[in-house]
Design an enzyme around this catalytic site. Structure first.
Site, PDB file in Angstrom:
ATOM      1  N   ASN A 221       8.905  -3.529  -9.482  1.00  0.00           N
ATOM      2  CA  ASN A 221       6.903  -2.860 -10.257  1.00  0.00           C
ATOM      3  C   ASN A 221       7.377  -2.595 -11.535  1.00  0.00           C
ATOM      4  O   ASN A 221       8.063  -2.477 -12.104  1.00  0.00           O
ATOM      5  CB  ASN A 221       6.581  -1.679  -9.045  1.00  0.00           C
ATOM      6  N   ASP A 289       8.096  -2.627  -2.839  1.00  0.00           N
ATOM      7  CA  ASP A 289       7.905  -2.751  -0.918  1.00  0.00           C
ATOM      8  C   ASP A 289       9.051  -3.212  -0.441  1.00  0.00           C
ATOM      9  O   ASP A 289       9.107  -3.542   0.772  1.00  0.00           O
ATOM     10  CB  ASP A 289       6.493  -3.252  -1.333  1.00  0.00           C
ATOM     11  N   PRO A 316      12.541   0.697   2.603  1.00  0.00           N
ATOM     12  CA  PRO A 316      12.062   2.286   3.090  1.00  0.00           C
ATOM     13  C   PRO A 316      11.888   2.692   2.861  1.00  0.00           C
ATOM     14  O   PRO A 316      11.356   2.745   1.659  1.00  0.00           O
ATOM     15  CB  PRO A 316      13.946   3.081   3.133  1.00  0.00           C
ATOM     16  N   PHE A 336       1.955   9.555  -5.356  1.00  0.00           N
ATOM     17  CA  PHE A 336       0.491   9.088  -5.936  1.00  0.00           C
ATOM     18  C   PHE A 336       0.997   7.737  -5.438  1.00  0.00           C
ATOM     19  O   PHE A 336       1.557   7.597  -4.031  1.00  0.00           O
ATOM     20  CB  PHE A 336       1.997   8.918  -6.747  1.00  0.00           C
ATOM     21  N   LYS A 350      -3.815   6.582   2.742  1.00  0.00           N
ATOM     22  CA  LYS A 350      -2.121   6.546   2.683  1.00  0.00           C
ATOM     23  C   LYS A 350      -0.966   8.060   2.995  1.00  0.00           C
ATOM     24  O   LYS A 350      -0.878   8.447   3.210  1.00  0.00           O
ATOM     25  CB  LYS A 350      -1.827   6.422   0.845  1.00  0.00           C
TER      26      LYS A 350
HETATM   27  N1  CTP Z   1       6.533   4.981  -1.646  1.00  0.00           N
HETATM   28  C1  CTP Z   1       7.517   5.510  -1.187  1.00  0.00           C
HETATM   29  N2  CTP Z   1       8.705   4.263  -0.884  1.00  0.00           N
HETATM   30  C2  CTP Z   1       8.013   3.030  -0.786  1.00  0.00           C
HETATM   31  C3  CTP Z   1       6.599   3.012  -1.178  1.00  0.00           C
HETATM   32  C4  CTP Z   1       5.834   3.522  -1.724  1.00  0.00           C
HETATM   33  O1  CTP Z   1       8.188   6.596  -0.987  1.00  0.00           O
HETATM   34  N3  CTP Z   1       8.999   2.273  -0.248  1.00  0.00           N
HETATM   35  C5  CTP Z   1       5.438   6.269  -2.473  1.00  0.00           C
HETATM   36  C6  CTP Z   1       5.198   6.216  -3.652  1.00  0.00           C
HETATM   37  O2  CTP Z   1       6.597   6.793  -4.783  1.00  0.00           O
HETATM   38  C7  CTP Z   1       4.138   7.190  -4.039  1.00  0.00           C
HETATM   39  C8  CTP Z   1       3.221   6.871  -2.564  1.00  0.00           C
HETATM   40  O3  CTP Z   1       4.495   5.875  -2.177  1.00  0.00           O
HETATM   41  O4  CTP Z   1       4.369   8.115  -3.741  1.00  0.00           O
HETATM   42  C9  CTP Z   1       2.675   5.569  -2.354  1.00  0.00           C
HETATM   43  O5  CTP Z   1       2.556   4.019  -3.119  1.00  0.00           O
HETATM   44  P1  CTP Z   1       1.884   2.834  -3.351  1.00  0.00           P
HETATM   45  O6  CTP Z   1       2.423   1.565  -4.486  1.00  0.00           O
HETATM   46  O7  CTP Z   1       1.020   3.420  -4.114  1.00  0.00           O
HETATM   47  O8  CTP Z   1       1.752   2.596  -1.959  1.00  0.00           O
HETATM   48  P2  CTP Z   1       2.190   1.715  -0.997  1.00  0.00           P
HETATM   49  O9  CTP Z   1       2.623   2.772  -0.383  1.00  0.00           O
HETATM   50  O10 CTP Z   1       3.434   1.143  -1.349  1.00  0.00           O
HETATM   51  O11 CTP Z   1       0.838   1.137  -0.805  1.00  0.00           O
HETATM   52  P3  CTP Z   1       0.420  -0.268  -0.971  1.00  0.00           P
HETATM   53  O12 CTP Z   1       1.938  -1.524  -1.770  1.00  0.00           O
HETATM   54  O13 CTP Z   1      -0.068  -0.776   0.734  1.00  0.00           O
HETATM   55  O14 CTP Z   1      -0.663  -0.259  -1.760  1.00  0.00           O
END
Ligand code: CTP
Length: 412
Positions: A221, A289, A316, A336, A350
């Site tokens: 990312n 992801d 995870p 976040f 979320k």
């Molecule tokens: N996060 C995490 N582990 C993951 C994905 C996300 O700990 N595998 C945490 C990020 O650090 C952040 C929050 O979840 O605090 C939201 O991350 P974000 O990237 O905004 O969302 P996603 O859960 O990835 O969902 P989407 O991509 O569908 O927006």
């Protein structure tokens, strides 16, 4: 621990401090009555200047009953000037707080006007000044109020940001005077910022994760790690024991805290679980992801246009795993939410889905200027449960300090 030590440890940072409270003319002025009571309970002396419009909402009698002090209202009162001039009044305090700070009051302060006792005292004071703005959301968002707020910040005025929600005028938006406990917390934090988190262990994830495709290539990312590192530094400055678990970045490991470098989401999760127990966990990392489940052991060679068949599997969710940990869940878990549209709605969804306590929503689209990702500035909304605070755009260091302060206030 001896009785004496216990007493010392429990002493409020407000004990023995003096506040000059300037009550402006807003419907929320009534909250100041409770504020005075709460501050006095903590050992603070509160002297009040009530503006003429403030007196439309609360009476000098109710204020003086709670403060136990005379209330000052009129610049040209002969008795007031004989008893205590406005100069002395403005200086015999450790802190000056304006609450509610109306749009008009902020404009006067930014311009340096001195047309009544309150504004004269504000101009004459040599003490730190704090404001708790309160107004209709359109007034708060007006370009003039933005300018005035910026000017006041540059002048060193401390800001207690207004909350969002239903306003007295019936409209929804940002502009509600901060809750009394938030104002008490902000004042306590002002007097004792360092050491506020001394006995707290705080876990922070930051940066991107790299998910290997083969020994040479990876998926990731966009994330510089700047916001997470700034939060780690701000919390360490408040005395917290910080464990920063960082994906690959170009940033130097901050001094005075433990940085654990990781590469993939799986490694980040393992490092987090290894670092538990923690009082607070803050997941700032932009975790990939997906990862490649058929990661090649050797470099994949190009084969005349035939594309490699990469199989993806979901990573995870570290934030969710920490939030739902039955044994070691940190007391406060903060996520976040990086969003490009429907920022507030998506972030709240979320927060509920992942089970964290607070979520910081940030707009990572580039529609309003340079990207947040990699840049030095950020604009966020903090959700604490249903409570919403829209913070003005600021440097990532400033956002980090504000968040650290909120955490300190949570423990205050
Ligand atoms: N996060 C995490 N582990 C993951 C994905 C996300 O700990 N595998 C945490 C990020 O650090 C952040 C929050 O979840 O605090 C939201 O991350 P974000 O990237 O905004 O969302 P996603 O859960 O990835 O969902 P989407 O991509 O569908 O927006």
């Amino acid at each position: 621990m001896t009785q004496k030590n216990t007493t010392l440890k429990n002493k409020s940072p407000l004990d023995g401090k003096r506040l000059l409270l300037i009550i402006g003319g807003g419907i929320a002025a009534y909250k100041c009555l409770d504020l005075i009571r709460r501050l006095r309970e903590k050992g603070m002396t509160v002297r009040v200047i009530l503006t003429r419009s403030g007196a439309e909402f609360v009476t000098p009698l109710s204020i003086s009953s709670l403060s136990g002090e005379k209330v000052y209202t009129d610049l040209f009162s002969l008795t007031d000037e004989a008893e205590m001039g406005h100069i002395r009044l403005s200086r015999e305090a450790d802190l000056v707080l304006v609450a509610p700070a109306t749009a008009n009051m902020m404009a006067k302060m930014a311009a340096g006007l001195a047309d009544n006792l309150a504004t004269t005292a504000l101009l004459a004071t040599d003490k730190p000044v704090m404001i708790a703005p309160s107004m209709n959301s359109r007034m708060w968002e007006h370009a003039a109020s933005r300018r005035n707020l910026q000017q006041l910040k540059e002048d060193g005025v401390h800001i207690i940001p207004p909350a969002s929600g239903e306003l007295a005028c019936g409209e929804e938006g940002t502009g509600r005077l901060a809750e009394v406990e938030d104002m008490v917390g902000a004042i306590a934090f002002f007097f004792e910022p360092s050491g506020a988190l001394t006995d707290k262990h705080i876990l922070i994830t930051a940066g991107p994760t790299y998910e290997a495709i083969d020994p040479v290539r990876y998926m990731a990312n966009r994330s510089s790690g700047k916001q997470g590192y700034a939060i780690a530094r701000a919390l360490a400055d408040l005395g917290a024991k910080v464990t920063l678990i960082s994906g690959p970045t170009n940033l130097a490991a901050p001094a005075g805290l433990q940085t654990i470098p990781v590469e993939s989401a799986a490694e980040m999760l393992a490092a987090c679980q290894n670092a538990l127990p923690a009082d607070v966990a803050i997941c700032v990392a932009a975790v990939a992801d997906w990862r490649v489940s058929n990661c090649a052991g050797q470099k994949i060679k190009k084969q005349d246009g035939a594309l490699p068949a990469l199989q993806l599997t979901e990573n995870p969710d570290i934030l969710k795993i920490l939030s739902t940990d039955k044994v070691n869940r940190p007391e406060l878990v903060i996520g976040f939410a990086a969003e490009t549209e429907n920022i507030a709605e998506n972030a709240q969804a979320k927060r509920t889905k992942k089970g964290c306590d607070w979520i910081v929503a940030n707009d990572v689209s580039t529609k309003d200027g340079p990207s947040v990702m990699g840049g030095d500035y950020n604009k966020v909304i903090l959700f604490r449960g249903k409570d919403r605070e829209d913070w003005p755009a600021g440097h990532k260091d400033e956002i980090a300090k504000n968040l650290a302060q909120k955490i300190a206030e949570f423990y205050a």
